[in-house]
Design a protein around this motif. Sequence first.
Motif, PDB file in Angstrom:
ATOM      1  N   GLY A 135       0.855  -1.362  -0.069  1.00  0.00           N
ATOM      2  CA  GLY A 135       0.414  -0.216   0.104  1.00  0.00           C
ATOM      3  C   GLY A 135       0.569   1.181   0.256  1.00  0.00           C
ATOM      4  N   THR A 136       0.821   2.374  -0.825  1.00  0.00           N
ATOM      5  CA  THR A 136       0.955   3.667  -0.579  1.00  0.00           C
ATOM      6  C   THR A 136      -0.288   4.664  -0.685  1.00  0.00           C
ATOM      7  N   ASP A 137       0.329   5.807   0.030  1.00  0.00           N
ATOM      8  CA  ASP A 137      -0.209   7.081   0.532  1.00  0.00           C
ATOM      9  C   ASP A 137       0.207   8.154   0.102  1.00  0.00           C
ATOM     10  N   THR A 138      -0.562   9.443   0.214  1.00  0.00           N
ATOM     11  CA  THR A 138       0.816  10.739  -0.134  1.00  0.00           C
ATOM     12  C   THR A 138      -0.389  11.381   1.015  1.00  0.00           C
ATOM     13  N   ASP A 139       0.419  12.388   1.197  1.00  0.00           N
ATOM     14  CA  ASP A 139       0.086  13.824   1.938  1.00  0.00           C
ATOM     15  C   ASP A 139      -0.991  14.887   1.369  1.00  0.00           C
ATOM     16  N   GLY A 140      -0.968  14.124  -0.270  1.00  0.00           N
ATOM     17  CA  GLY A 140      -2.430  14.980  -0.694  1.00  0.00           C
ATOM     18  C   GLY A 140      -2.090  16.411  -1.612  1.00  0.00           C
ATOM     19  N   SER A 141      -0.417  16.557  -0.896  1.00  0.00           N
ATOM     20  CA  SER A 141       0.046  17.663  -2.292  1.00  0.00           C
ATOM     21  C   SER A 141       0.712  17.053  -3.797  1.00  0.00           C
ATOM     22  N   PHE A 142       0.415  15.713  -3.747  1.00  0.00           N
ATOM     23  CA  PHE A 142       1.085  15.637  -5.112  1.00  0.00           C
ATOM     24  C   PHE A 142      -0.149  15.109  -5.699  1.00  0.00           C
TER      25      PHE A 142
END
Length: 110
Positions: free
Chosen positions: A23-30
């Motif tokens: 699983g991967t997740d981003t902080d929303g800035s990308f």
Amino acid sequence: ILKRGWAFSHYAKFVRPGYVRVGTDTDGSFSDLYITGYSGNNQIVVVMLNRSSNRYNDVVIEIPNSVTSAQAYVTSRTSNREAISVTPNSRYAKVAMIAPRSVVTVVMNY
């Protein structure tokens, strides 16, 4: 070799048989950066696809294990799976720049 062949080679060369998707997740800035991760053989491989015309600087990839080394490769309009700057630290790797309309693979050893 066509550009799509170079882009596909990121998966063929670095994501080896037996690796499992993680699983991967981003902080929303990308928002325009698509990320997949794979684990196996004491490595974590992260493939990032930038479909936008935006350039992303200082992208940090955190992992749950201690990173001993990291390499990064880019395929873009002007590059074909060329090595790029990546800085490993104890729990993350930082990619200096992700070019517009490119594929970047980061291979982290732990």
